[in-house]
Design a protein around this motif. Structure first.
Motif, PDB file in Angstrom:
ATOM      1  N   ILE A   1      -4.904  26.821  10.120  1.00 19.72           N
ATOM      2  CA  ILE A   1      -4.131  26.508  11.109  1.00 19.72           C
ATOM      3  C   ILE A   1      -3.239  27.383  11.379  1.00 19.72           C
ATOM      4  CG2 ILE A   1      -2.742  24.552  12.031  1.00 19.72           C
ATOM      5  CD1 ILE A   1      -4.324  22.590   9.932  1.00 19.72           C
ATOM      6  N   GLU A   2      -2.834  27.870  12.469  1.00 19.87           N
ATOM      7  CA  GLU A   2      -1.980  28.785  12.983  1.00 19.87           C
ATOM      8  C   GLU A   2      -0.427  27.948  13.305  1.00 19.87           C
ATOM      9  OE1 GLU A   2      -1.823  32.198  13.022  1.00 19.87           O
ATOM     10  OE2 GLU A   2      -4.041  32.210  12.335  1.00 19.87           O
ATOM     11  N   GLY A   3       0.352  28.424  12.501  1.00 15.84           N
ATOM     12  CA  GLY A   3       1.754  28.050  12.978  1.00 15.84           C
ATOM     13  C   GLY A   3       2.025  26.608  12.255  1.00 15.84           C
ATOM     14  N   VAL A   4       3.449  26.081  12.485  1.00 13.72           N
ATOM     15  CA  VAL A   4       3.879  24.711  11.843  1.00 13.72           C
ATOM     16  C   VAL A   4       4.504  24.151  13.141  1.00 13.72           C
ATOM     17  CG1 VAL A   4       5.032  23.500  10.258  1.00 13.72           C
ATOM     18  CG2 VAL A   4       4.306  25.899   9.629  1.00 13.72           C
ATOM     19  N   ARG A   5       3.919  22.861  13.478  1.00 19.02           N
ATOM     20  CA  ARG A   5       4.519  22.181  14.663  1.00 19.02           C
ATOM     21  C   ARG A   5       5.284  21.008  14.147  1.00 19.02           C
ATOM     22  NH1 ARG A   5      -0.721  20.590  16.667  1.00 19.02           N
ATOM     23  NH2 ARG A   5      -1.356  21.423  14.406  1.00 19.02           N
ATOM     24  N   PHE A   6       6.530  20.510  14.624  1.00 16.71           N
ATOM     25  CA  PHE A   6       7.309  19.637  14.336  1.00 16.71           C
ATOM     26  C   PHE A   6       7.654  18.474  15.107  1.00 16.71           C
ATOM     27  CE2 PHE A   6       8.281  23.190  11.662  1.00 16.71           C
ATOM     28  CZ  PHE A   6       8.683  22.796  10.231  1.00 16.71           C
ATOM     29  N   LEU A   7       7.442  17.214  14.714  1.00 17.96           N
ATOM     30  CA  LEU A   7       7.830  16.166  15.552  1.00 17.96           C
ATOM     31  C   LEU A   7       9.526  16.477  15.871  1.00 17.96           C
ATOM     32  CD1 LEU A   7       6.188  12.931  14.252  1.00 17.96           C
ATOM     33  CD2 LEU A   7       5.419  14.187  16.263  1.00 17.96           C
ATOM     34  N   ASN A   8       9.897  15.796  16.823  1.00 17.23           N
ATOM     35  CA  ASN A   8      11.547  15.616  17.180  1.00 17.23           C
ATOM     36  C   ASN A   8      12.285  15.080  16.049  1.00 17.23           C
ATOM     37  OD1 ASN A   8      13.852  13.636  18.393  1.00 17.23           O
ATOM     38  ND2 ASN A   8      13.737  15.661  19.607  1.00 17.23           N
TER      39      ASN A   8
ATOM     40  N   LYS B   1       0.909  -1.099  -0.054  1.00 12.04           N
ATOM     41  CA  LYS B   1       0.015   0.079   0.000  1.00 12.04           C
ATOM     42  C   LYS B   1       0.910   1.336   0.055  1.00 12.04           C
ATOM     43  CE  LYS B   1      -4.072  -1.817   0.715  1.00 12.04           C
ATOM     44  NZ  LYS B   1      -4.885  -1.688   1.728  1.00 12.04           N
ATOM     45  N   ILE B   2       0.449   2.211  -0.407  1.00 13.80           N
ATOM     46  CA  ILE B   2       0.803   3.797  -0.189  1.00 13.80           C
ATOM     47  C   ILE B   2       0.674   3.997   1.177  1.00 13.80           C
ATOM     48  CG2 ILE B   2       0.849   6.108  -0.705  1.00 13.80           C
ATOM     49  CD1 ILE B   2       0.040   5.490  -3.576  1.00 13.80           C
ATOM     50  N   VAL B   3       1.997   4.284   1.970  1.00 12.72           N
ATOM     51  CA  VAL B   3       1.658   4.637   3.454  1.00 12.72           C
ATOM     52  C   VAL B   3       2.018   5.978   3.720  1.00 12.72           C
ATOM     53  CG1 VAL B   3       2.769   4.210   5.541  1.00 12.72           C
ATOM     54  CG2 VAL B   3       2.501   2.135   3.935  1.00 12.72           C
ATOM     55  N   TYR B   4       0.974   6.632   4.389  1.00  7.31           N
ATOM     56  CA  TYR B   4       1.312   8.078   4.768  1.00  7.31           C
ATOM     57  C   TYR B   4       1.707   8.273   6.221  1.00  7.31           C
ATOM     58  CZ  TYR B   4      -1.999   8.507   0.555  1.00  7.31           C
ATOM     59  OH  TYR B   4      -2.186   8.245  -0.676  1.00  7.31           O
ATOM     60  N   TYR B   5       2.554   9.307   6.209  1.00 11.37           N
ATOM     61  CA  TYR B   5       3.161   9.735   7.377  1.00 11.37           C
ATOM     62  C   TYR B   5       3.146  11.111   7.577  1.00 11.37           C
ATOM     63  CZ  TYR B   5       7.117  10.229  10.909  1.00 11.37           C
ATOM     64  OH  TYR B   5       7.802  10.341  11.917  1.00 11.37           O
ATOM     65  N   GLU B   6       3.323  11.743   8.884  1.00 13.55           N
ATOM     66  CA  GLU B   6       3.446  13.141   9.110  1.00 13.55           C
ATOM     67  C   GLU B   6       4.451  13.510   9.717  1.00 13.55           C
ATOM     68  OE1 GLU B   6       0.056  15.309  10.411  1.00 13.55           O
ATOM     69  OE2 GLU B   6      -0.302  13.973  11.986  1.00 13.55           O
ATOM     70  N   ALA B   7       5.315  14.621   9.670  1.00 20.14           N
ATOM     71  CA  ALA B   7       6.487  15.054  10.607  1.00 20.14           C
ATOM     72  C   ALA B   7       5.938  16.293  11.041  1.00 20.14           C
ATOM     73  CB  ALA B   7       7.830  15.047   9.870  1.00 20.14           C
TER      74      ALA B   7
ATOM     75  N   LYS C   1       4.625   8.490   1.671  1.00 19.74           N
ATOM     76  CA  LYS C   1       3.989   9.610   1.294  1.00 19.74           C
ATOM     77  C   LYS C   1       4.058  10.727   2.563  1.00 19.74           C
ATOM     78  CE  LYS C   1       1.931  10.054  -3.214  1.00 19.74           C
ATOM     79  NZ  LYS C   1       0.765  10.211  -3.805  1.00 19.74           N
ATOM     80  N   PHE C   2       4.870  11.644   2.753  1.00 15.07           N
ATOM     81  CA  PHE C   2       4.591  12.526   3.774  1.00 15.07           C
ATOM     82  C   PHE C   2       3.575  13.470   3.570  1.00 15.07           C
ATOM     83  CE2 PHE C   2       8.669  11.188   4.640  1.00 15.07           C
ATOM     84  CZ  PHE C   2       9.281  11.538   6.204  1.00 15.07           C
TER      85      PHE C   2
END
Length: 562
Positions: free
Chosen positions: A196-203, A174-180, A223-224
């Motif tokens: 959405i206000e601002g951008v938040r990142f994972l470590n 499958k095409i797998v989706y992920y978000e950082a 796919k990010f």
């Protein structure tokens, strides 16, 4: 208590990220949670049966523009079969005008916005550990009304759980989706990320560890879903550098803003292994005035310069997006936008059509631009003061030709034959789309072979069969690159006789196993045509690898192997 998290994806090959987040975020709670994924191409009666067999107390739907109408029907059917089953909605398509949606549709609950924490508290409520009135981000029906406890603050990214588990075999093939990250630094009027206000990142170290999971499982494509992955330059460079160092066959797809790519990033990316990355670049239009109308304060020349630099190395597949129907862009302006993007030569060109999504500022400005759009999902533009309904239909026909022929990458040499015969590349796809319509091909399914034969008929009708014999040889070459080698359609000619084939096989048997290779003779000098589009009738020979379509060996001088 059992909850069925239900995803209706746009294609079978897709997977749903949201339902996995919800399940993993509540993994410590004492309830039964099952994920079922379907496709909008499945028969609704079959999905209903599968859902009912789960015997869930709550069916939760992940709602998007592509599946909303389908889910509405499915929810009604569930209630008709068993009205004791409660229905919970969530996702971007129901996160706006929530009260009216819940009033007008079957179902008891609706989560607006980011759903992880709200869903967890909802499960605690179902387990009698929390009062309903305390759950922020949740709409719910009472006897006489729909109530809402107020919006929930954005989730701390560090509190998110990794949505996949080692035993999740459903993502294989499958095409797998992920978000950082979540959010976007830009405010494009047609996009929900602008709300959405601002951008938040994972470590960043956590992201590396989680990406290693996909590589270890042999996932083909990740796919990010980050709206602008490269908005944090140091973060993007570190992830790219890490992935470049891995020994993996996994491909990683990123949505990027090309105009903010820095020279050091382009230098780094030039060293990436072939096929490791693919980029989706939202050009939308090359008309700078139209870009300003949608709150994109960039120049196409900046995008073109950086995309062209990435293309020079040839190691990263680039997918460039255009949107038809943007405010201020008429048919001729869009045509220019297409030709501008085509001149870069990206691997794919995506022609989309403006959608006025719920909650977007573009919907609020519809009257200003004279935009009329469908009241039904996906809320696509029907006409505006700049472009008519009939013109949009013409663009849709051209879009189908671009997607089928250009984006597949299987007809490149055939396309090259036609491109210089029309004033612009757009004119070619437009005329080909008109030809398809005239022949009725849009209204019926045509087979793989017929997609090749179309070009001979098109050339005969539109160009009076100019270089028709050369075109047959070019079609034969492209056909053999991607299809079975032993058989040719009857409109193509096989010139290699048995004696000639035997002599060639004898001369190359020390290098190539004849069982795995196919030899073909062409009356046209294919090498010359590929290099400079020259039409020269001179015998040429090729060895096609049956198992690997990318392995094609040219025998430049037949006399040398006799």
């Amino acid at each position: 208590m059992k909850v069925l998290l239900t995803a209706v994806n746009s294609k079978y090959i897709h997977s749903n990220l949201a339902v996995r987040y919800l399940k993993q975020f509540t993994s410590e709670l004492d309830y039964e949670c099952t994920i079922r994924e379907f496709s909008i191409n499945d028969r609704i009666e079959n999905i209903l049966e599968e859902i009912m067999l789960e015997k869930a107390d709550v069916v939760a739907f992940s709602c998007y523009i592509w599946n909303m109408e389908y889910i509405n029907r499915l929810a009604e059917l569930i209630k008709l079969v068993n009205d004791k089953i409660q229905i919970l909605y969530g996702g971007p398509e129901v996160s706006f005008d929530c009260e009216n949606f819940l009033k007008e549709h079957v179902g008891e609950f609706l989560i607006t916005g980011e759903g992880e924490e709200t869903y967890k508290e909802f499960i605690e409520y179902k387990l009698e550990r929390r009062k309903l009135e305390t759950i922020r981000g949740l709409y719910y029906k009472t006897e006489n009304d729909v109530k809402f406890n107020g919006f929930r603050p954005q989730i701390d990214m560090n509190n998110l759980v990794f949505p996949y588990t080692m035993d999740d075999n459903s993502i294989e093939n499958k095409i797998v989706y992920y978000e950082a990250s979540r959010g976007c630094p830009f405010r494009c009027k047609y996009c929900l990320s602008s709300t959405i206000e601002g951008v938040r990142f994972l470590n960043v170290e956590r992201v590396k560890k989680e990406l290693k999971y996909f590589m270890d499982k042999g996932v083909r494509l990740v796919k990010f879903v980050d709206r602008t992955f490269n908005c944090n330059h140091n973060f993007a460079k570190e992830i790219w550098k890490y992935l470049m160092e891995q020994n993996t066959n996994t491909t990683f797809h990123f949505e990027i803003s090309a105009d903010i790519l820095r020279d050091d990033e382009i230098e780094l990316l030039s060293k990436a292994p072939y096929g490791r990355f693919q980029f989706e670049v939202g050009v939308q239009t090359t008309n700078d005035e139209v870009l300003a109308n949608i709150n994109r304060h960039i120049s196409f020349n900046d995008i073109k310069g950086r995309v062209s630099k990435i293309a020079q190395r040839g190691n990263i597949k680039q997918h460039l997006d255009l949107i038809a129907g943007l405010p201020g862009e008429d048919f001729q302006s869009f045509k220019k936008s297409f030709n501008d993007v085509h001149s870069i030569g990206p691997e794919e060109i995506q022609l989309g059509f403006l959608k006025l999504l719920k909650g977007s500022s573009m919907r609020e400005e519809a009257l200003k631009w004279g935009i009329v759009y469908s009241p039904y999902a996906p809320y696509e533009i029907l006409r505006s003061k700049d472009i008519s309904y009939e013109e949009l239909l013409q663009l849709k026909k051209a879009e189908e030709m671009v997607d089928k022929y250009y984006n597949s990458g299987k007809f490149n040499n055939i396309i090259k034959f036609f491109n210089h015969k029309f004033e612009t590349p757009f004119d070619f796809y437009f005329e080909l789309g008109s030809f398809f319509e005239k022949k009725g091909y849009f209204k019926r399914n045509i087979g793989n072979v017929e997609y090749y034969k179309v070009f001979l008929d098109f050339n005969e009708e539109k160009l009076n069969s100019e270089n028709q014999e050369a075109l047959k040889e070019i079609i034969k070459y492209d056909y053999l690159c991607f299809n079975k080698k032993k058989w040719l359609p009857d409109f193509l000619i096989r010139d290699l006789d048995k004696n000639e084939e035997r002599r060639i096989k004898d001369s190359i048997k020390e290098q190539y196993d004849s069982n795995n290779y196919h030899i073909e003779k062409f009356r046209l000098d294919i090498n010359k045509y590929i290099s400079d589009s020259g039409i020269k009738f001179s015998p040429s020979y090729f060895i096609f690898d049956v198992k690997n379509p990318n392995n094609i060996i040219s025998i430049t001088e037949y006399e040398q192997i006799n």
